[in-house]
Structures are given as structure tokens and as C-alpha cells.
Design a protein around this motif. Sequence first.
Motif, short mmCIF file in Angstrom:
data_model
loop_
_atom_site.label_atom_id
_atom_site.label_comp_id
_atom_site.label_asym_id
_atom_site.label_seq_id
_atom_site.Cartn_x
_atom_site.Cartn_y
_atom_site.Cartn_z
N HIS A 269 0.82 -1.13 -0.03
CA HIS A 269 0.08 0.06 0.08
C HIS A 269 0.94 1.35 0.00
N ASP A 270 2.03 0.95 0.34
CA ASP A 270 2.92 2.21 0.77
C ASP A 270 3.49 2.88 -0.51
N LEU A 271 3.24 3.91 -1.11
CA LEU A 271 3.68 4.80 -2.15
C LEU A 271 5.29 4.85 -1.91
N GLY A 272 5.80 5.10 -0.73
CA GLY A 272 7.05 5.47 -0.27
C GLY A 272 7.67 4.17 -0.65
N VAL A 273 7.72 3.07 -0.28
CA VAL A 273 8.20 1.80 -0.53
C VAL A 273 8.34 1.69 -2.06
N ILE A 274 7.13 1.85 -2.77
CA ILE A 274 7.39 1.60 -4.25
C ILE A 274 8.30 2.74 -4.86
N ALA A 275 8.30 3.89 -4.30
CA ALA A 275 9.14 4.98 -5.15
C ALA A 275 10.61 4.72 -4.85
N GLU A 276 11.03 4.06 -3.73
CA GLU A 276 12.17 3.82 -3.54
C GLU A 276 12.85 2.30 -4.12
N PRO A 315 1.07 11.55 3.04
CA PRO A 315 1.63 12.65 3.59
C PRO A 315 2.84 13.31 3.17
N VAL A 316 2.98 14.49 3.13
CA VAL A 316 4.40 15.00 2.56
C VAL A 316 5.16 15.67 3.74
N VAL A 317 6.57 15.34 3.85
CA VAL A 317 7.29 15.92 4.69
C VAL A 317 7.20 17.50 4.36
N LEU A 324 -5.81 14.87 5.77
CA LEU A 324 -5.39 14.26 4.56
C LEU A 324 -6.49 14.09 3.46
N TYR A 325 -6.20 14.21 2.30
CA TYR A 325 -7.01 13.90 1.29
C TYR A 325 -7.57 12.22 1.31
N SER A 326 -8.89 12.17 1.10
CA SER A 326 -9.46 10.58 1.01
C SER A 326 -10.33 10.80 -0.21
N ILE A 327 -10.17 9.69 -0.95
CA ILE A 327 -11.02 9.48 -2.14
C ILE A 327 -12.52 9.32 -1.65
N PRO A 328 -13.28 9.92 -2.19
CA PRO A 328 -14.77 9.79 -1.73
C PRO A 328 -15.38 8.70 -2.19
N GLY A 329 -16.75 8.18 -1.51
CA GLY A 329 -17.32 7.12 -1.97
C GLY A 329 -16.69 5.53 -1.81
N LYS A 330 -16.93 4.80 -2.02
CA LYS A 330 -16.61 3.24 -1.74
C LYS A 330 -16.62 2.37 -2.98
#
Length: 385
Positions: A269-276, A315-317, A324-330
Amino acid sequence: MAKKKAEGYLSAKESRRISKANRKITNEFEKQHKRKNVPESEYLTKMRDPANTLEIDDLHSYFYTDVGTVKAVDGVSFEVPTGKTVGVVGESGCGKSVTSLSIMQLLQRPQGQIVSGEIRMNLGGKAVDIAKTPIEAMQHIRGNQISMIFQEPMTSLNPVFRIGAQVDEVLALHNEEHRTKEQIKARTIELLQMVGIANSEGVYNMFPHELSGGMRQRVVIAMALACIPRLIIADEPTTALDVTIQAQILDLLRQLKDQINSSIMLITHDLGVIAEMADYVVVMYAGRVVEKGTAEEIFSNPCHPYTIGLMASKPVVGKKVDSLYSIPGKVPNPVNMPDYCYFKDRCESCVAGCDGEYPREVSVSPTHKVSCYRYYDAKEGKNNG
């Protein structure tokens, strides 16, 4: 006038009818899987690109439940090039883990079945279609050629056996080099050292509960690497770990991948891990791939509204925000998926064409593809599929 039934309500009679129909379907699949002495020609195939370790082509994996058919993976296609890391990202329930379990042929059967599509695995001199491979032949591929690092190390390890016995078992089961018991033990200790366990001889005699989460995760990685596989599937390998251990485990995976020249399919789920970690990124939503490309393309130019939403929600350092933004709906109901774009009901940037059928894949660049109506006009002439 008859009283209207609540949405999603099933009568006992209807449930029995579904169960009976499901049994008929799953029995057919099981009969195919359990065949003995199947000629190799039946599941041999050719890689579309010999530079790939894995090619998934229009994969459909369904679960036949008593409330209907859950289309957990509904037409997924992507490649894992040799020696590269492909990150698969998306929210919980989007089909990431089911895709990985399909590759390993570890779906919970008989309910879970690969219904159609191809999973082409490059074994060096030949290639096999895992979707057609019977259980008997799959035993030699799973562990030897493809291995998996599971999400939670405590549930992956057996609490009543010592660490050494569990790693030894993997080597003994796939003992193609005909090692003796002493050689197997020596190899296990070598593997434990390789994953950064200093006291490897001591850990060999310990039980899982005597180790910390990071140490257990290292043991699980040692088990996955025991037979030097061509493809390592890492299903959220750092979820249960704290941040410092997480960084160590990721470094370890990267080093080991280069050391044994294998490919990694990293699910997280972690976009930081993906980027690295990742060279290529596949974004999944509701059982389908909505966007894929190189890590640089996905992070510098996210195209699908879902990918943009995922990026905005992290989140951005150094940046202060009230929330934080969250995608609406389900997410739509997987038993009854809509016949239009699955993200339409949550999308904040719909265009006129969004009322049509599910959007096809459009090429933004030779390596960057997205399934979205917003890219139809500019690319309409050269993208017909």
C-alpha cells in the motif's frame, strides 16, 4: 402486493441453487487440476518477450461463494522483466494478493479458481503457462522457480517447530542437488547469515516466538530464497515492521535480488516503498489494472484519477495540512460490478464518455498505459485496444 426484499437478501432456496451451480463449475476445474501424468506439451508455452520472467495476460480469478461469483481479479495484464522490481499498488481488496496467489497456484480451492487467461513463467530453457499447469507439475515450480514472502511472518512460521527445521524442510523438499542432512543444515545456516542474522547457529535452534518481528521476517525471506528462485513475490513484506527495520528489510531484498539475479513482484500500500524499490509500477483498482508504467512516469505524471487520488492521500514531509485527502465513495460490490468504469462513481474528473462501457487501455507513452476516457481524444487514432 408482495413486500420488496432488502438489497442483497438471498432466500435459502436461492442460496442452495447458487451453491449447486458453483459445485458443478468448481468440480470441473478441480478435475483438470488433479490430473496425473499430464504431457508437458499441454502447459508449455512461449514468452511474448524472452527478456521477461513473468507475463500475465488477461487473468481472471474468481471466488464462487454462496452469495454469487466474486470477480476478485477481472482481466489483469502486466509483465515482470528479468532482474527488475515491479510494484503492485492499490487499496485493500483490489486484487493484489489474489493475483500473487494465482501465480503461486495457492488460491483457496475449490471456491477460488483461475477461470481464464495466461500466466507465462520463463524457466530458462522453456516457459510454462501456470494457469494450465496441473498440481503435480506445479510442486516442482513453486519454491524452486517462484517463491513468496508472506505478509505476516508469525503466521507464516509454524510455532511448534524450531527455525532450523522449517528452513531445512524447504531445502529437503526441493533437494535437486541431493544434499545430505549435514549439507542441508550448513546451507540453512548460510542462508540465515545471508539475510543478516548474526547469531545464525543460535537462531537455528530457536522457536519463532523467541525472535522479534524483524528477525522472523528475515527467516521468512531466507526460506523464500532457499532455492534461488527466478521470481520472488513479496506480499507487503514490511507491514508488520517498524520503520527502521522496514528500511533494513528493503535494502536486504534489493541486495539479494542483485546477488541471485532474480525479479521481484512487490505488493504494497506504501507509495514510499514503491518509489524507493520499484522499476515499474502497476496500479490496481477493483480487480483490474487502471494504470501501469515505469516508476518515474507514474510518480511524475499520474494519469488515472485513482492514481492521482492515491498520490494526494499520502503525507508530505514539511507540508502542513488540516486533514489528508481521501478518495470519496466506496468500491463497487464485487459480486455485482457495474458495466461502466468501476471508478466512475468516485471520480471527481469525469468527462462525457464516462457513461459508456469500461474504458480500454490507452498508451500515454510506449511504456505508460492508462484505462481512462480522459485520454481517448488525443490518442484515439492510434489506440484501438
